[in-house]
Design a protein around this motif. Structure first.
Motif, short mmCIF file in Angstrom:
data_model
loop_
_atom_site.label_atom_id
_atom_site.label_comp_id
_atom_site.label_asym_id
_atom_site.label_seq_id
_atom_site.Cartn_x
_atom_site.Cartn_y
_atom_site.Cartn_z
N ASP A 1 -81.79 -27.28 -57.95
CA ASP A 1 -82.52 -27.73 -56.76
C ASP A 1 -83.44 -28.90 -57.10
OD1 ASP A 1 -81.52 -25.70 -54.98
OD2 ASP A 1 -82.88 -24.28 -55.92
N ARG A 2 -84.15 -28.77 -58.20
CA ARG A 2 -85.10 -29.83 -58.58
C ARG A 2 -84.37 -31.12 -58.96
NH1 ARG A 2 -87.38 -24.98 -60.23
NH2 ARG A 2 -86.45 -24.97 -62.32
N LEU A 3 -83.22 -30.99 -59.61
CA LEU A 3 -82.47 -32.19 -59.98
C LEU A 3 -81.91 -32.88 -58.74
CD1 LEU A 3 -81.35 -34.01 -62.19
CD2 LEU A 3 -79.39 -32.47 -62.40
N ILE A 4 -81.42 -32.13 -57.78
CA ILE A 4 -80.93 -32.71 -56.53
C ILE A 4 -82.03 -33.53 -55.87
CG2 ILE A 4 -80.17 -32.19 -54.17
CD1 ILE A 4 -78.75 -29.70 -55.38
N LEU A 5 -83.21 -32.95 -55.78
CA LEU A 5 -84.34 -33.63 -55.13
C LEU A 5 -84.76 -34.88 -55.91
CD1 LEU A 5 -86.34 -30.46 -54.09
CD2 LEU A 5 -85.28 -32.11 -52.53
N ASP A 6 -84.76 -34.80 -57.22
CA ASP A 6 -85.13 -35.97 -58.03
C ASP A 6 -84.11 -37.09 -57.85
OD1 ASP A 6 -87.36 -34.71 -58.94
OD2 ASP A 6 -86.54 -34.18 -60.91
N GLU A 7 -82.82 -36.76 -57.85
CA GLU A 7 -81.77 -37.77 -57.69
C GLU A 7 -81.78 -38.39 -56.29
OE1 GLU A 7 -79.64 -39.09 -59.82
OE2 GLU A 7 -80.29 -37.89 -61.55
N ALA B 1 -84.65 -27.99 -48.41
CA ALA B 1 -85.22 -28.43 -47.13
C ALA B 1 -86.73 -28.66 -47.25
CB ALA B 1 -84.92 -27.41 -46.04
N LEU B 2 -87.42 -27.73 -47.89
CA LEU B 2 -88.87 -27.87 -48.03
C LEU B 2 -89.21 -28.92 -49.08
CD1 LEU B 2 -89.90 -24.11 -47.78
CD2 LEU B 2 -89.99 -25.87 -46.00
N GLY B 3 -88.37 -29.02 -50.12
CA GLY B 3 -88.61 -30.05 -51.12
C GLY B 3 -88.45 -31.45 -50.55
N ALA B 4 -87.42 -31.64 -49.69
CA ALA B 4 -87.23 -32.95 -49.05
C ALA B 4 -88.40 -33.26 -48.13
CB ALA B 4 -85.92 -32.96 -48.28
N THR B 5 -88.87 -32.25 -47.42
CA THR B 5 -90.02 -32.46 -46.53
C THR B 5 -91.26 -32.84 -47.34
OG1 THR B 5 -89.11 -30.85 -44.97
CG2 THR B 5 -91.44 -31.38 -44.75
N ALA B 6 -91.45 -32.18 -48.48
CA ALA B 6 -92.60 -32.51 -49.33
C ALA B 6 -92.50 -33.94 -49.86
CB ALA B 6 -92.68 -31.52 -50.48
N LEU B 7 -91.27 -34.47 -49.97
CA LEU B 7 -91.07 -35.85 -50.44
C LEU B 7 -91.21 -36.86 -49.31
CD1 LEU B 7 -88.06 -35.35 -52.88
CD2 LEU B 7 -90.40 -35.99 -53.49
N GLY B 8 -91.49 -36.41 -48.09
CA GLY B 8 -91.76 -37.32 -46.99
C GLY B 8 -90.75 -37.32 -45.87
N ALA B 9 -89.68 -36.55 -45.99
CA ALA B 9 -88.69 -36.50 -44.90
C ALA B 9 -89.27 -35.78 -43.70
CB ALA B 9 -87.42 -35.78 -45.37
N SER B 10 -88.95 -36.28 -42.51
CA SER B 10 -89.39 -35.61 -41.28
C SER B 10 -88.16 -35.26 -40.44
CB SER B 10 -90.33 -36.50 -40.48
OG SER B 10 -89.68 -37.69 -40.05
N GLY B 11 -88.28 -34.19 -39.66
CA GLY B 11 -87.18 -33.78 -38.81
C GLY B 11 -85.95 -33.34 -39.59
N VAL B 12 -86.17 -32.69 -40.74
CA VAL B 12 -85.05 -32.25 -41.57
C VAL B 12 -84.25 -31.19 -40.82
CG1 VAL B 12 -84.41 -31.04 -43.70
CG2 VAL B 12 -86.23 -32.77 -43.73
N ARG B 13 -82.94 -31.39 -40.77
CA ARG B 13 -82.04 -30.39 -40.19
C ARG B 13 -81.35 -29.64 -41.32
NH1 ARG B 13 -78.51 -34.39 -36.74
NH2 ARG B 13 -79.40 -35.88 -38.22
N VAL B 14 -81.17 -28.34 -41.15
CA VAL B 14 -80.65 -27.52 -42.24
C VAL B 14 -79.69 -26.48 -41.70
CG1 VAL B 14 -82.68 -26.00 -42.12
CG2 VAL B 14 -81.29 -26.02 -44.19
N HIS B 15 -78.63 -26.23 -42.47
CA HIS B 15 -77.73 -25.11 -42.17
C HIS B 15 -77.61 -24.23 -43.39
CE1 HIS B 15 -74.47 -22.66 -40.70
NE2 HIS B 15 -73.84 -22.87 -41.84
N GLN B 16 -77.89 -22.94 -43.20
CA GLN B 16 -77.68 -21.93 -44.24
C GLN B 16 -76.65 -20.95 -43.73
OE1 GLN B 16 -81.91 -21.82 -43.94
NE2 GLN B 16 -82.03 -21.13 -46.05
N ASP B 17 -75.70 -20.63 -44.58
CA ASP B 17 -74.63 -19.74 -44.15
C ASP B 17 -75.13 -18.32 -43.91
OD1 ASP B 17 -71.79 -19.10 -43.69
OD2 ASP B 17 -71.99 -17.94 -45.55
N LEU B 18 -76.07 -17.85 -44.71
CA LEU B 18 -76.53 -16.47 -44.62
C LEU B 18 -77.72 -16.33 -43.68
CD1 LEU B 18 -76.31 -15.27 -48.33
CD2 LEU B 18 -74.55 -15.21 -46.55
N ALA B 19 -77.67 -15.31 -42.84
CA ALA B 19 -78.80 -15.02 -41.95
C ALA B 19 -80.05 -14.73 -42.76
CB ALA B 19 -78.46 -13.83 -41.05
N THR B 20 -79.90 -14.05 -43.90
CA THR B 20 -81.06 -13.75 -44.73
C THR B 20 -81.67 -15.01 -45.33
OG1 THR B 20 -79.45 -13.24 -46.47
CG2 THR B 20 -80.43 -11.38 -45.31
#
Length: 378
Positions: free
Chosen positions: A24-30, A54-73
């Motif tokens: 997760d951290r490497l994805i956000l850094d790249e 999603a929260l990491g991208a928001t912390a980096l300044g993204a706004s209006g992030v859209r997200v899909h997670q397959d699991l309800a949990t």
């Protein structure tokens, strides 16, 4: 962002079951530079397990992030982690179904690489068809789960696939320059395949367990159910953790008067089960829901529940998932009702079934799997 604050709840938690990892951290850094350049609503996150991306991208300044997670949990964990980390207002990611609306106008797509190549193909195809023409996918995972075939799948949809340096046993693939000549190609999901032995059509979206095939545990369970001893006078039944809905469709076809509820926490599984019911002409008697176990069903309401429980959470073997489902079945079973369950014999679930549900008898067994029936006392 403090990744240590993230939790998996309401999913199973325990040793080796972390809410985020180095991938997760490497994805956000790249992706940090691309995220900073993206406009409102131009960052989309796919298959983010518990909200780290999603929260990491928001912390980096993204706004209006859209997200899909397959699991309800996972979707619920994201909501709780959003509150836990203090995000509010426009900094709250918007959860959406997997759809053109989710991907429309996206220029940066962050993704955990699924181990299923079919899932990767379905997601990459949807991005290529519906996102902005200059979209870039930044997808990462743990090295032990990555293969060169993943590059090839992305390469069917994008002309350029770059590979990051490895860090902390993780790596990132960056797909860009969407193919124009060959894409978008026709969407072929869900896939359909007829099982000749069962005379049943199986429909599957990418990543659903067993795909369009029928696993050997399910075959043993269906053979046991075919004997007719599974609460033969039940008017309703439940296919718990239904996957592609094979058991639900088979039950509805085998018992013309039976109304079946099929439920799974995976959105892809629920969509597959609906398509399986339709392909076999039983959609009028099979209701499919995406839910965490049997949370949508009232206590003591069912006389027959059928279960082929998952026994992995991500890469970790964890029996807590099955025991959660056993407890749900115990709550929903009416007195005298039965849970028919198939499980890997080496997991030795019978003591847990006896303790959680009630008296348990063995119905069938082969070298790998055991089928049991557990009766709810009362």
């Amino acid at each position: 962002m403090d990744f240590e604050l993230l939790r998996r709840e309401p999913d199973v938690e325990g040793h080796g079951l972390e809410a985020s990892d180095a991938a997760d951290r490497l994805i956000l850094d790249e992706a940090a530079e691309a995220i900073a350049a993206a406009g409102p609503g131009e960052v989309v996150v796919l298959d983010d397990a518990y909200g780290a991306l999603a929260l990491g991208a928001t912390a980096l300044g993204a706004s209006g992030v859209r997200v899909h997670q397959d699991l309800a949990t996972g979707e619920r964990a994201l909501a709780r982690n959003t509150v836990r980390l203090g995000f509010a207002g426009e900094r709250v990611p918007l959860s959406l179904p997997l759809s053109p609306e989710l991907l429309g106008g996206a220029r940066v797509v962050l993704m955990r690489l699924p181990r299923s190549l079919d899932r990767l193909d379905e997601l990459a195809g949807l991005v290529a068809e519906h996102a902005a023409s200059d979209v870039r996918i930044v997808a990462g995972g743990r090295l032990k789960h990555m293969t060169l075939a993943m590059n090839e799948v992305l390469g069917t949809w994008f002309d350029r696939v770059d590979v990051s340096h490895a860090r902390q046993k993780s790596r990132v693939l960056i797909a860009s320059e969407r193919r124009v000549v060959h894409a978008p190609r026709p969407t072929t999901w869900p896939r359909l395949q007829r099982d000749a032995d069962l005379d049943l059509v199986v429909a599957a979206h990418g990543g659903v367990f067993a795909g369009t095939s029928v696993d050997i545990g399910t075959r043993l369970l269906l053979a046991a159910l075919d004997d007719g001893d599974a609460v033969p006078d039940a008017a309703t039944a439940v296919d718990l953790a239904c996957g592609t809905g094979v058991v639900a469709a088979w039950l509805a076809r085998a018992r013309p008067g039976l109304v079946v509820t099929a439920t799974d926490r995976s959105a892809a599984a629920a969509a597959s089960a609906r398509a399986t019911a339709e392909a076999n002409g039983v959609a009028d008697r099979v209701t499919v829901t995406q839910a965490d176990g049997l949370e949508l069903l009232p206590a003591a309401s069912q006389r027959l529940i059928v279960l082929n429980p998952p026994f992995h959470s991500d890469a970790a073997l964890h029996t807590g998932i099955a025991e959660h489902l056993f407890a749900d079945a115990a709550r929903v079973l009416a007195p005298g009702g039965e849970l028919w369950c198939v499980w890997n014999s080496h997991l030795r679930y019978r003591p847990a079934l006896e303790r959680i549900v009630g008296p348990t008898r063995q119905i069938a067994r082969d070298p790998k799997f055991t089928v049991t029936a557990s009766r709810r006392a009362g």
